[in-house]
Design an enzyme around this catalytic site. Structure first.
Site, short mmCIF file in Angstrom:
data_model
loop_
_atom_site.label_atom_id
_atom_site.label_comp_id
_atom_site.label_asym_id
_atom_site.label_seq_id
_atom_site.Cartn_x
_atom_site.Cartn_y
_atom_site.Cartn_z
N HIS A 78 -14.43 -37.71 9.86
CA HIS A 78 -14.76 -36.90 8.68
C HIS A 78 -16.22 -37.13 8.28
O HIS A 78 -16.94 -36.18 7.95
CB HIS A 78 -13.89 -37.29 7.48
CG HIS A 78 -12.44 -37.03 7.63
ND1 HIS A 78 -11.49 -38.00 7.38
CD2 HIS A 78 -11.75 -35.92 7.96
CE1 HIS A 78 -10.28 -37.50 7.57
NE2 HIS A 78 -10.42 -36.23 7.94
N LYS A 123 2.23 -34.20 -0.29
CA LYS A 123 1.99 -35.46 0.40
C LYS A 123 2.09 -36.63 -0.58
O LYS A 123 1.90 -36.46 -1.78
CB LYS A 123 0.60 -35.46 1.05
CG LYS A 123 0.46 -34.47 2.19
CD LYS A 123 -0.88 -34.63 2.87
CE LYS A 123 -0.99 -33.69 4.07
NZ LYS A 123 -2.27 -33.86 4.77
N ARG A 158 -10.83 -31.71 16.15
CA ARG A 158 -10.80 -32.85 17.06
C ARG A 158 -10.43 -32.43 18.47
O ARG A 158 -10.96 -32.95 19.43
CB ARG A 158 -9.78 -33.89 16.58
CG ARG A 158 -10.18 -34.60 15.32
CD ARG A 158 -9.07 -35.48 14.86
NE ARG A 158 -7.93 -34.63 14.50
CZ ARG A 158 -6.83 -35.04 13.94
NH1 ARG A 158 -6.65 -36.31 13.70
NH2 ARG A 158 -5.87 -34.20 13.63
N SER A 174 -6.61 -39.93 9.89
CA SER A 174 -6.35 -40.78 8.73
C SER A 174 -5.07 -41.57 8.92
O SER A 174 -5.00 -42.76 8.59
CB SER A 174 -6.26 -39.93 7.46
OG SER A 174 -7.50 -39.33 7.17
#
Length: 163
Positions: free
Chosen positions: A18, A42, A92, A130
């Site tokens: 990030h 979340k 990614r 993450s």
């Protein structure tokens, strides 16, 4: 005319992938607003306020054209509040493309004046997420190359692991 972009995400926590995208986006735009999403779907490890503080510390060296703030709701609404014409997203792998493309098209439909700009993650960080950083930290692994220093300190404190 000023080029303003938002870089949204949950950033729970911010990784070096990030950070790399943010660094490059800061060089591309006159102003970059990193938006920390409060996602009710979340259960984050860190509060929005904690994430904002961690990210603010991590990007301090990028200059005054980078700011960090929290938001709820739609990314395009956050972009409009900041007079941004661009949304920055990091990719990614090919597996990210389908979901990101769908999101970009949806955002464009909701706000035709806002374009999405994709930046490929640096090769060194293509594996990094993450979730992976949190898991490594939870089990006492070395996270120094995965996350910025302020995040590493916060993860160690959260999981009570020594430096």
């Amino acid at each position: 005319m000023s080029r303003v972009a938002v870089f949204p995400g949950s950033f729970d926590p911010m990784t070096n992938a990030h950070l790399d995208v943010a660094r490059r986006a800061a060089a591309l735009f006159d102003r970059l607003v990193i938006g920390v999403l409060n996602n009710p779907r979340k259960s984050p490890l860190f509060s929005v306020e904690e994430r904002i503080a961690q990210i603010t510390d991590a990007v301090a060296e990028f200059g005054a054209n980078v700011e960090v703030g929290g938001f709820d709701g739609l990314t395009v609404d956050f972009a409009r509040r900041h007079h941004a014409d661009f949304i920055v997203r990091g990719l990614r792998a090919v597996s990210d493309c389908e979901a990101e493309l769908q999101m970009a098209h949806t955002n464009r439909k909701l706000q035709p004046g806002v374009d999405t700009v994709f930046l490929m993650s640096a090769l060194d960080f293509g594996y990094l997420s993450s979730s992976l950083a949190k898991e490594v930290a939870q089990f006492g692994g070395d996270i120094d190359g995965m996350v910025p220093a302020p995040v590493a300190a916060a993860l160690r404190a959260r999981f009570s692991t020594p430096d």
